[in-house]
Scaffold this motif. Sequence first.
Motif, PDB file in Angstrom:
ATOM      1  N   THR A   1      -4.877 -63.626 -28.498  1.00 46.95           N
ATOM      2  CA  THR A   1      -3.544 -63.756 -29.337  1.00 46.95           C
ATOM      3  C   THR A   1      -2.439 -63.486 -28.264  1.00 46.95           C
ATOM      4  OG1 THR A   1      -4.634 -63.314 -31.207  1.00 46.95           O
ATOM      5  CG2 THR A   1      -1.982 -63.422 -31.196  1.00 46.95           C
ATOM      6  N   LEU A   2      -2.396 -62.355 -27.441  1.00 50.17           N
ATOM      7  CA  LEU A   2      -1.131 -62.031 -26.737  1.00 50.17           C
ATOM      8  C   LEU A   2      -1.292 -63.082 -25.532  1.00 50.17           C
ATOM      9  CD1 LEU A   2       0.705 -59.874 -26.051  1.00 50.17           C
ATOM     10  CD2 LEU A   2      -0.957 -58.669 -24.929  1.00 50.17           C
ATOM     11  N   LEU A   3      -2.233 -63.311 -25.136  1.00 52.35           N
ATOM     12  CA  LEU A   3      -2.575 -64.166 -23.869  1.00 52.35           C
ATOM     13  C   LEU A   3      -1.740 -65.680 -24.416  1.00 52.35           C
ATOM     14  CD1 LEU A   3      -3.319 -64.929 -21.017  1.00 52.35           C
ATOM     15  CD2 LEU A   3      -5.598 -65.545 -21.955  1.00 52.35           C
TER      16      LEU A   3
ATOM     17  N   SER B   1       4.171 -61.209 -17.803  1.00 51.51           N
ATOM     18  CA  SER B   1       3.231 -60.891 -16.676  1.00 51.51           C
ATOM     19  C   SER B   1       2.301 -59.788 -17.073  1.00 51.51           C
ATOM     20  CB  SER B   1       3.932 -60.790 -15.323  1.00 51.51           C
ATOM     21  OG  SER B   1       3.048 -60.418 -14.302  1.00 51.51           O
ATOM     22  N   ILE B   2       2.909 -58.457 -17.476  1.00 54.90           N
ATOM     23  CA  ILE B   2       2.043 -57.638 -17.642  1.00 54.90           C
ATOM     24  C   ILE B   2       1.199 -57.985 -18.925  1.00 54.90           C
ATOM     25  CG2 ILE B   2       2.074 -55.312 -18.941  1.00 54.90           C
ATOM     26  CD1 ILE B   2       4.764 -54.723 -17.172  1.00 54.90           C
TER      27      ILE B   2
ATOM     28  N   ASN C   1       7.021 -69.729 -14.977  1.00 53.50           N
ATOM     29  CA  ASN C   1       5.645 -69.319 -15.300  1.00 53.50           C
ATOM     30  C   ASN C   1       5.034 -68.679 -13.923  1.00 53.50           C
ATOM     31  OD1 ASN C   1       4.993 -71.541 -13.912  1.00 53.50           O
ATOM     32  ND2 ASN C   1       4.005 -72.503 -15.504  1.00 53.50           N
ATOM     33  N   SER C   2       5.826 -68.594 -12.777  1.00 52.21           N
ATOM     34  CA  SER C   2       5.154 -68.028 -11.428  1.00 52.21           C
ATOM     35  C   SER C   2       4.531 -66.509 -12.061  1.00 52.21           C
ATOM     36  CB  SER C   2       6.028 -68.033 -10.549  1.00 52.21           C
ATOM     37  OG  SER C   2       7.139 -67.223 -10.898  1.00 52.21           O
ATOM     38  N   TRP C   3       5.211 -66.054 -12.878  1.00 49.90           N
ATOM     39  CA  TRP C   3       4.602 -64.690 -13.061  1.00 49.90           C
ATOM     40  C   TRP C   3       3.120 -64.725 -13.787  1.00 49.90           C
ATOM     41  CZ3 TRP C   3       6.903 -60.182 -11.453  1.00 49.90           C
ATOM     42  CH2 TRP C   3       8.315 -60.410 -11.147  1.00 49.90           C
ATOM     43  N   ILE C   4       2.860 -65.880 -14.152  1.00 45.91           N
ATOM     44  CA  ILE C   4       1.532 -65.807 -14.847  1.00 45.91           C
ATOM     45  C   ILE C   4       0.365 -66.119 -13.880  1.00 45.91           C
ATOM     46  CG2 ILE C   4       0.009 -67.402 -16.323  1.00 45.91           C
ATOM     47  CD1 ILE C   4       2.257 -66.052 -17.908  1.00 45.91           C
TER      48      ILE C   4
ATOM     49  N   GLN D   1      -3.877 -74.055 -15.694  1.00 48.47           N
ATOM     50  CA  GLN D   1      -3.086 -74.272 -16.384  1.00 48.47           C
ATOM     51  C   GLN D   1      -1.443 -74.007 -16.141  1.00 48.47           C
ATOM     52  OE1 GLN D   1      -3.532 -72.918 -20.739  1.00 48.47           O
ATOM     53  NE2 GLN D   1      -1.462 -73.704 -21.046  1.00 48.47           N
ATOM     54  N   ALA D   2      -1.561 -72.976 -15.664  1.00 49.96           N
ATOM     55  CA  ALA D   2      -0.082 -72.435 -14.910  1.00 49.96           C
ATOM     56  C   ALA D   2       0.208 -73.211 -13.635  1.00 49.96           C
ATOM     57  CB  ALA D   2      -0.064 -70.863 -14.809  1.00 49.96           C
ATOM     58  N   VAL D   3      -0.647 -73.799 -12.950  1.00 48.46           N
ATOM     59  CA  VAL D   3      -0.513 -74.491 -11.857  1.00 48.46           C
ATOM     60  C   VAL D   3      -0.083 -75.745 -12.029  1.00 48.46           C
ATOM     61  CG1 VAL D   3      -1.667 -75.467  -9.758  1.00 48.46           C
ATOM     62  CG2 VAL D   3      -1.939 -73.060 -10.405  1.00 48.46           C
TER      63      VAL D   3
END
Length: 509
Positions: free
Chosen positions: A19-21, A39-40, A70-73, A61-63
């Motif tokens: 859920t958090l993700l 990020s954390i 969303n670079s932190w992801i 997915q982030a790429v």
Amino acid sequence: LVNQKETNGISSICNEARTLLSKALNDKRDTSTERVDVSIATQISLITLGDLDTLTETFEQAVNSYSPENSWILIACCSAFRQLQIRQIDSFRAKQGSLVVASSSVALPVLGQQISRLLETLRENRVPSSDLVYTVIKCCKLLSAGEQILQLMLWLAASKVPQFDRNQITTIISTSIGTPLVRMNAPLVRVINLKRRADRMKAFMTQAQSEGVLVAKAVAKLNVDDERCALIPFTSEEFDTDYIWGMHAFDGQGTMVEVTSRLSDVLGTSRDLNTLVESQWRPNDLKAFDKDARNDEKLVDLSLSECACALSHIASWKGVYRSLTTCGPSQDYPLEGLPFPFVISGYARGRPLLYSNESMPPTPVCVILEDDAILVDRFVDRLSALLDELPRDFHFCSIGYSRPKTAPIVKYSTHLGIPSCIWYLTGYILSLDGAKHLVDSLPVRGPVDSWIGLKMCSNWDNVFGQAMGVGARASSVSVELPSRKELASILKFRAFAALVPLCSQKVDN
């Protein structure tokens, strides 16, 4: 919930993590503080789940939807992957001892492919994005992706974008690495690895990520003219990273016809194999150190595997030589020096051995390892301590070896010794002068580690060697170190060794 040690408790944790993700991936934050929170949250969720498939899917997915927000992801995914690799090592060591288990995961190649996509995005945009440059470097460092980080540096150096001066670039790089570029604490190591032994490379990469070192395949092209190669600027379209590294080791397994054909392709039609590796050698040359060596003077054929192994090391020496002569800065465009910190392993900072080299600056060095090397804990710190003492005008320093009983070693400093012979080339440090010395000494005669060992032994064919009992007995008394002047005349091959090796060879291959 963890303390309850109940299945439903663990399940609840995983559900909360998912859920958090999901929230983190769909959350667009504006401030840097809020991005760190995302990020954390992502990193904790992925580590809690411990599911590499979920991790790679999240990264992909982030790429696909990359933006500065969303670079932190991306960084969180790479950081989580590294933590999972470290936990894998810790868990295995707790159960089995010090040997490192090979990772069976395909996550690393998948993440590497996605990093390549980010590099392609940079090239397509033509104008470097500071966020994207930072993200790629940070991800490469976490994944120990030395070859890809060099590709980025080469592109930055060649692009010559007006709005990016050296200070801006080095600030971005230093921030992403976590240290000033001139004192980079993520040394690069070059690994000799056969294509068919991907399992060994996976195992080594797990160690590298744990220890925080960058990795590149050590072997460089052999069938190129060294003089012509030295004239090609690495910012030129003609420059090929295979000139300095990136190739798999030469494989000596197979029939005579198969191996001969492969080696012909490697060497090219203009080069004779015997100029690099002689086809025959005399085992009796090792009799002083190997009681099982032949008693006669008969020459024997070098095996195909021994020949391929020697060629792999020779190609690695040539890669070191080309790296240290090609990737430095120029007066015309100082950004050309950007790749240099990413092709070396650090600097030898010890007092020079020769008086004539007293004013010599610290010497850039390269570390070469075989793929079955097991690194000591705190490898980077111990390598740095060794380099603090290693003479700036050294040629070769073994950091992973075995020593014959009749080959004493003279203590040179706290961490360094001067060997009289070694077995194995599990790991060693090489300078520009050292690479040139070895290449100029070709052809190799016999197994390459024995050839190196005999070169060390030739330094002690004198009264000092006799006093030490080189090749005759194991010295049980402390041998006094010759004076600096005497050492300068003795050591034609300025070879050293770590008194306590920084890596060992995995015996169960």
